[in-house]
Enzyme design. Structure first.
Site, PDB file in Angstrom:
ATOM      1  N   GLU A  43       0.843  -1.195   0.000  1.00  0.00           N
ATOM      2  CA  GLU A  43       0.000   0.000   0.000  1.00  0.00           C
ATOM      3  C   GLU A  43       0.880   1.247   0.000  1.00  0.00           C
ATOM      4  O   GLU A  43       1.937   1.280   0.607  1.00  0.00           O
ATOM      5  CB  GLU A  43      -0.897   0.010   1.247  1.00  0.00           C
ATOM      6  CG  GLU A  43      -1.821   1.225   1.307  1.00  0.00           C
ATOM      7  CD  GLU A  43      -2.628   1.295   2.597  1.00  0.00           C
ATOM      8  OE1 GLU A  43      -3.732   1.869   2.564  1.00  0.00           O
ATOM      9  OE2 GLU A  43      -2.154   0.770   3.627  1.00  0.00           O
ATOM     10  N   LYS A 115      -9.475   1.516  -2.654  1.00  0.00           N
ATOM     11  CA  LYS A 115      -9.695   1.008  -1.290  1.00  0.00           C
ATOM     12  C   LYS A 115     -11.066   1.429  -0.775  1.00  0.00           C
ATOM     13  O   LYS A 115     -11.432   2.610  -0.812  1.00  0.00           O
ATOM     14  CB  LYS A 115      -8.588   1.538  -0.378  1.00  0.00           C
ATOM     15  CG  LYS A 115      -8.642   1.034   1.060  1.00  0.00           C
ATOM     16  CD  LYS A 115      -7.453   1.596   1.832  1.00  0.00           C
ATOM     17  CE  LYS A 115      -7.427   1.132   3.273  1.00  0.00           C
ATOM     18  NZ  LYS A 115      -6.258   1.687   3.999  1.00  0.00           N
ATOM     19  N   CYS A 161      -5.007  -3.115   2.748  1.00  0.00           N
ATOM     20  CA  CYS A 161      -4.765  -2.835   4.164  1.00  0.00           C
ATOM     21  C   CYS A 161      -6.002  -3.021   5.057  1.00  0.00           C
ATOM     22  O   CYS A 161      -6.380  -4.138   5.359  1.00  0.00           O
ATOM     23  CB  CYS A 161      -4.167  -1.438   4.319  1.00  0.00           C
ATOM     24  SG  CYS A 161      -3.259  -1.187   5.876  1.00  0.00           S
TER      25      CYS A 161
END
Length: 293
Positions: A43, A115, A161
């Site tokens: 990330e 994300k 994440c």
């Protein structure tokens, strides 16, 4: 479907996308030299920048982004699938996306994923994060096929994440055919020490899928500290490769999609899920699906 080598590269991204692109190229070339044909970075490969003004100055649109152009060329020159775990991309509406990008052996963009779950938390010792203040969350789960460069039709599911803590995302992707799940991350040291290994192994076991998780590690230029410990986990939940530290590194493991099919045959929970409802005292029961709502 045959086996292939996958790599996760562990980085310690600073505030300069140009310097980080140099580190990315070195580590990707190392992984390709070890035979990896699918390579994943962590990330925020492009830069980890906490200051809002510095962040605004560092990031640009996808067509002008240094990490994107570097990655596109690397994928083509090396004949690999290069998965940039995420980098900050300036959207057309002026907002930032925390965006993953997958480039094919011809250098073309195969898929992107923004994300979905924003890291808005207050941890112990005064550590606080508000990712939603900087980034616009995505709304779409993504599964794509990777085929070529010695890879015969594996299906890749995307996450980034904090998405790791939302198992419904991974279940939905597994139901859509993903046998390889990705969790590139910049986990804080505090949360990584507590939960990183167990959550990654759980997502692999729950879905009968490989999990590749490239991580940021160490003390970064902007002052944050990340956990490292990049992992590759097999569909039975076994750790098959780990960078057992927070230094820049390359880890590599064989991915065999047939092992995902075998795990799902032994434990057919994807098929056995049933609809159910939860009645929490509401006038009307809330309908849920055991697999994914």
């Amino acid at each position: 479907m045959g086996a292939f080598k996958a790599a996760a590269i562990q980085m310690r991204s600073g505030t300069s996308p140009e310097r980080n692109a140099v580190d990315l190229e070195r580590l990707v070339c190392e992984a390709a030299g070890l035979g990896a044909t699918y390579i994943q970075s962590p990330e925020m490969t492009g830069a980890l920048v906490r200051d809002s003004q510095a962040r605004a100055a560092s990031f640009t649109s996808e067509d002008k982004d240094t990490i994107v152009s570097t990655s596109r060329k690397l994928a083509k020159d090396l004949g690999i699938f290069l998965h940039i775990g995420s980098t900050a991309i300036l959207r057309a509406d002026g907002k930032l996306a925390n965006r993953a990008l997958l480039f094919g052996p011809d250098g073309a963009t195969i898929a992107t994923y923004d994300k979905i779950h924003m890291f808005d938390v207050d941890l112990d010792n005064g550590e606080s994060w508000r990712e939603s203040a900087a980034y616009e969350p995505g709304t779409q789960a993504v599964v794509t096929e990777i085929s070529g460069a010695g890879i015969d039709g594996a299906r890749l599911g995307f996450a980034v994440c904090y998405d790791l803590r939302f198992p419904q995302l991974f279940r939905a992707e597994a139901l859509a055919g993903a046998d390889l799940l990705s969790v590139p991350a910049a986990f804080t040291r505090q949360t990584g020490e507590a939960h990183w290994h167990v959550l990654l192994r759980a997502r692999a076991i729950e879905n009968g899928a490989y999990v590749v998780a490239a991580a940021q590690g160490g003390l970064h230029e902007d002052g944050r500290e990340t956990y490292g410990h990049s992992l590759i986990v097999d569909p039975w939940g076994r750790i098959v490769a780990e960078a057992a530290h927070d230094e820049p590194a390359v880890i590599i493991a064989e991915i065999d999609p047939a092992q995902s099919a075998a795990a799902r045959k032994k434990i057919p929970n994807l098929k056995n899920a049933r609809d159910f409802a939860v009645n929490g005292g509401q006038a009307e029961a809330l309908p849920l699906r055991g697999a994914a709502s």
